[in-house]
Design a protein around this motif. Structure first.
Motif, mmCIF file in Angstrom:
data_model
loop_
_atom_site.group_PDB
_atom_site.id
_atom_site.type_symbol
_atom_site.label_atom_id
_atom_site.label_comp_id
_atom_site.label_asym_id
_atom_site.label_seq_id
_atom_site.Cartn_x
_atom_site.Cartn_y
_atom_site.Cartn_z
ATOM 1 N N VAL A 75 0.493 -1.304 0.078
ATOM 2 C CA VAL A 75 -0.065 -0.138 -0.110
ATOM 3 C C VAL A 75 0.946 1.364 -0.077
ATOM 4 C CG1 VAL A 75 -2.458 -1.021 0.610
ATOM 5 C CG2 VAL A 75 -0.137 -0.008 2.095
ATOM 6 N N ALA A 76 1.958 1.394 -0.482
ATOM 7 C CA ALA A 76 2.318 2.765 -0.918
ATOM 8 C C ALA A 76 3.132 2.997 0.669
ATOM 9 C CB ALA A 76 2.213 3.404 -1.398
ATOM 10 N N GLY A 77 3.336 2.293 2.404
ATOM 11 C CA GLY A 77 3.488 3.167 2.760
ATOM 12 C C GLY A 77 2.144 3.558 3.825
ATOM 13 N N ARG A 78 1.765 4.045 2.446
ATOM 14 C CA ARG A 78 0.237 4.674 2.372
ATOM 15 C C ARG A 78 0.513 6.201 2.982
ATOM 16 N NH1 ARG A 78 -3.847 0.473 4.152
ATOM 17 N NH2 ARG A 78 -3.591 -0.907 5.520
ATOM 18 N N SER A 79 1.313 6.679 2.852
ATOM 19 C CA SER A 79 1.381 8.231 2.484
ATOM 20 C C SER A 79 1.865 8.493 0.958
ATOM 21 C CB SER A 79 3.612 8.272 2.738
ATOM 22 O OG SER A 79 4.168 7.221 1.918
ATOM 23 N N ASN A 85 -1.561 11.150 -5.904
ATOM 24 C CA ASN A 85 -2.852 9.525 -5.865
ATOM 25 C C ASN A 85 -3.650 10.010 -6.528
ATOM 26 O OD1 ASN A 85 -2.915 6.460 -4.796
ATOM 27 N ND2 ASN A 85 -5.200 7.951 -4.069
ATOM 28 N N GLY A 86 -4.592 10.953 -6.959
ATOM 29 C CA GLY A 86 -5.288 11.300 -8.354
ATOM 30 C C GLY A 86 -4.846 11.195 -9.546
ATOM 31 N N MET A 87 -3.520 11.299 -9.553
ATOM 32 C CA MET A 87 -3.598 11.777 -10.817
ATOM 33 C C MET A 87 -3.120 9.660 -10.977
ATOM 34 S SD MET A 87 0.310 13.680 -11.578
ATOM 35 C CE MET A 87 -0.170 15.352 -11.757
ATOM 36 N N THR A 314 -3.602 6.181 0.654
ATOM 37 C CA THR A 314 -3.445 7.756 1.056
ATOM 38 C C THR A 314 -3.262 7.549 3.153
ATOM 39 O OG1 THR A 314 -5.787 7.310 1.169
ATOM 40 C CG2 THR A 314 -5.170 8.556 -0.734
ATOM 41 N N PRO A 315 -2.664 8.654 3.574
ATOM 42 C CA PRO A 315 -1.911 8.671 5.066
ATOM 43 C C PRO A 315 -4.035 8.549 5.323
ATOM 44 C CG PRO A 315 -1.598 10.991 3.761
ATOM 45 C CD PRO A 315 -2.255 10.023 2.419
ATOM 46 N N SER A 316 -4.573 9.486 5.284
ATOM 47 C CA SER A 316 -6.085 9.690 6.106
ATOM 48 C C SER A 316 -7.259 9.193 5.101
ATOM 49 C CB SER A 316 -6.124 10.794 6.368
ATOM 50 O OG SER A 316 -6.106 11.968 5.318
ATOM 51 N N VAL A 317 -8.494 8.561 5.747
ATOM 52 C CA VAL A 317 -9.519 8.481 5.157
ATOM 53 C C VAL A 317 -9.805 10.659 3.901
ATOM 54 C CG1 VAL A 317 -11.608 8.802 5.624
ATOM 55 C CG2 VAL A 317 -10.380 7.437 6.575
ATOM 56 N N ARG A 318 -9.820 11.556 4.898
ATOM 57 C CA ARG A 318 -9.928 12.107 4.202
ATOM 58 C C ARG A 318 -9.429 12.672 2.146
ATOM 59 N NH1 ARG A 318 -8.017 17.590 4.478
ATOM 60 N NH2 ARG A 318 -9.373 19.303 3.637
#
Length: 657
Positions: A75-79, A85-87, A314-318
């Motif tokens: 998961v790419a370190g969730r970072s 991430n959109g790109m 991604t780092p967070s839900v937001r």
């Protein structure tokens, strides 16, 4: 470990600078090749430089992003920040089918092709509202991970893996087919060899670094593919209408096409049977099938495992929510341009090819004719003599190319438009590099989804729960290699159904994943038995309809009450069932597409590509009924579902160390 983490955070902080330099370098590279073309460097050399330079850059990013950490690999370190991430999601989503095939589909189908654009784009709205952020809050590595935790055990996990592999494998085979198509044309290789050359490009991006490497190569690939897609139509828009914004001049191109269609009919360059008016709706699909395709592509998009995986990074839900918004923007840039691309291509074909004397055919046509992708008078346009001989055999042929004489494979439209329009070869090379980037980026995401499901969900979770990190990563890489080689071998055989199967993947994901995922998040009362029964019923019905209508159509008619589909314009049956069933090959199994019943029978006049419309409602119905008949989930599980739906707070499934 600490050094790697600090290095990774420095890299994240400098992303803008790094990709800014990369984009500038790419523009300079294109300008340098344009100058080389002006001084007489052969086109073949320019093609090699385009393909090898871009693959070399992706390979360098892939190798530099290698990792020995499980969370980085999966998961790419969730970072990954939302913008990037959109790109990456945009590149992951923009497959060869989107880049190469979307404008071709619109070119062929006209208005009816909009069903695909509307469906694929709308799917991201569903991802943002119903699924993506909640799976990120849950904290899984894969979609089957969520299925297992939510529905208690390995049976649900195994069903998730089966759906994932069925959706992803034909899709990845089509991407490798796309890389082979581009490499064979622009590198002059034999197609079978070109497929494995493309495979090498895919593997160097993903093998060592997993999701981390794939993410950063996909960002680089998105920049290449969007520049490559927009450049030819911006130039054509400026040349024809004086405004370099094709989305604004699209209407003018449509008016010119409509006028040219009338002119071709009046002068005998086209027949009413051969010409489908570009702006007339429901010439290829009935209204039911038009809206069914929109619905299936939309819900299928929201259920595809390789797309949902991107929101685990991604780092967070937001940030997951934000990245869906960025994904939509980056995908919109291409999809908003696809109808304009189709219109400009069609206008060029109608004015530059149709009506041209057979002896004055431009040589670029033969490059595609040699690959069997352009035919004139029913024969591959391999050279001028072949074309003259083929047309001489047609009674009363006037000696000019008519619309009914000319057949172009839809996958060639985007790649050949710069040549049709007489643009410099460097633009053709740029488009090829963009198509390659689109195919590579999607293939990477799909291969990773399959290999991660097999290594994490089957090997680690079910076979060897105590496996050390090093062994888990070795297994993941070996499986990635095995799946990739098998898909490349399949693509090298040029299977006739491969593009249809990409469409099938959406229906299978829609029927197999969507009911279980959405009910798992939004209805606490959903039980394990309900979800398992729903997946089996919905996915099973969808798979049954796809297989029977295509590969066992005689049995569908004889035993399952299937009838002929209808012509969308006249409403007449596509095939005389009574007559077809008396033929000696009526009950043939695994027939070719030439079989009179293949893809022409079904229930409710529903095309098999929209089979998800049967499977998904059944999946929901079975989940609801069985869940109400079985014991409710535990209070602990229901409180976890409440927790998943809260935008803030801890990740439910804590990160493994």
């Amino acid at each position: 470990m600490a050094t790697q983490a600090s290095g990774s955070s420095d890299f994240i902080k400098n992303l803008g600078k790094i990709y800014g330099f990369y984009t500038g370098g790419f523009f300079l590279f294109v300008i340098a090749l344009a100058l080389l073309e002006q001084v007489g460097v052969p086109n073949r050399i320019l093609g090699y430089l385009f393909v090898f330079f871009t693959i070399a850059v992706y390979a360098i990013i892939g190798i530099m992003s290698r990792t020995a950490q499980v969370s980085e690999y999966y998961v790419a370190g969730r970072s990954v920040p939302a913008f990037y991430n959109g790109m990456a999601t945009g590149a992951d989503w923009m497959s060869a089918a989107s880049f190469v095939g979307m404008a071709g589909t619109l070119f062929l189908l006209g208005y009816d092709g909009l069903a695909w654009v509307l469906g694929w784009t709308g799917g991201y709205v569903l991802v943002a509202i119903l699924i993506g952020p909640y799976l990120r809050k849950f904290g899984a590595y894969t979609v089957p991970d969520f299925m297992s935790f939510r529905y208690g055990g390995n049976f649900a996990r195994m069903l998730g893996v089966i759906v994932l592999v069925c959706c992803s494998f034909t899709y990845v085979t089509a991407q490798i087919y796309g890389t082979g198509l581009i490499a064979s044309r622009f590198l002059g290789m034999q197609f079978e060899i070109a497929v494995f050359a493309g495979l090498f490009g895919i593997l160097v991006c993903s093998l060592l670094g997993g999701m981390r490497a794939v993410t950063w190569t996909q960002v680089a690939q998105y920049i290449v593919l969007i520049v490559a897609y927009l450049t030819p139509i911006v130039i054509l828009s400026y040349q024809k209408f004086g405004i370099p914004i094709p989305q604004l001049t699209y209407g003018n191109a449509i008016m010119d096409i409509t006028a040219r269609e009338q002119q071709m009919l009046q002068t005998g360059l086209a027949t009413a049977a051969a010409l489908k008016p570009h702006i007339q709706p429901f010439t290829s699909y009935t209204p039911l099938n038009f809206f069914a395709i929109i619905f299936c592509m939309m819900i299928g998009t929201a259920s595809l495992p390789h797309i949902l995986m991107r929101y685990f990074t991604t780092p967070s839900v937001r940030q997951a929510r934000l990245s869906v918004g960025w994904s939509l923007l980056f995908i919109f840039l291409l999809y908003f341009s696809a109808p304009a691309y189709a219109a400009f291509s069609k206008l060029e074909v109608y004015t530059e090819i149709i009506g041209r004397d057979l002896t004055a055919i431009r040589p670029w046509l033969f490059n595609w004719g040699e690959l069997g992708l352009i035919q004139i008078c029913g024969k591959n346009a391999t050279n001028i003599d072949a074309v003259l001989a083929a047309c001489k055999a047609v009674a009363g042929h006037p000696g000019v190319v008519r619309l009914q004489d000319f057949v172009i494979n839809t996958d060639v439209i985007v790649l050949s438009t710069p040549e049709i329009a007489g643009l410099p070869y460097v633009i053709s090379g740029l488009v090829a590099a963009g198509g390659l980037a689109a195919a590579l980026s999607t293939a990477d995401g799909l291969l990773l989804a399959i290999a991660n499901a097999l290594s994490h969900d089957v090997y680690y979770k079910m076979l060897d729960p105590n496996a050390p990190t090093a062994r888990r990563l070795i297994v993941a890489r070996v499986l990635l290699l095995v799946v990739a080689v098998f898909a490349a071998y399949l693509a090298s055989t040029k299977p006739a159904d491969i593009l249809a199967m990409v469409g099938w993947a959406f229906s299978l994901a829609m029927a197999g994943n969507f009911p279980a995922l959405t009910m798992g998040v939004w209805w606490k009362r959903t039980t394990s038995a309900g979800a398992i029964a729903g997946i089996i019923a919905g996915f099973g019905l969808c798979l049954f309809y796809l297989l029977v209508t295509r590969y066992f159509p005689g049995y569908g008619v004889a035993y399952f009450g299937m009838t002929s589909n209808l012509n969308p314009v006249t409403g007449a049956p596509l095939v005389d069932i009574a007559k077809a069933m008396t033929m000696p090959n009526a009950m043939e199994v695994w027939p070719t597409l030439a079989h009179p019943l293949a893809n022409k029978v079904g229930w409710f006049n529903l095309n098999n590509i929209a089979a998800g419309l049967l499977g998904m409602p059944l999946g929901f119905l079975v989940i609801i009924v069985v869940s109400l008949l079985t014991k409710a989930p535990s209070a602990e599980m229901q409180s976890l579902i409440d927790e998943i739906r809260k935008p803030r707070g801890r990740t439910v499934l804590q990160e493994k160390t």
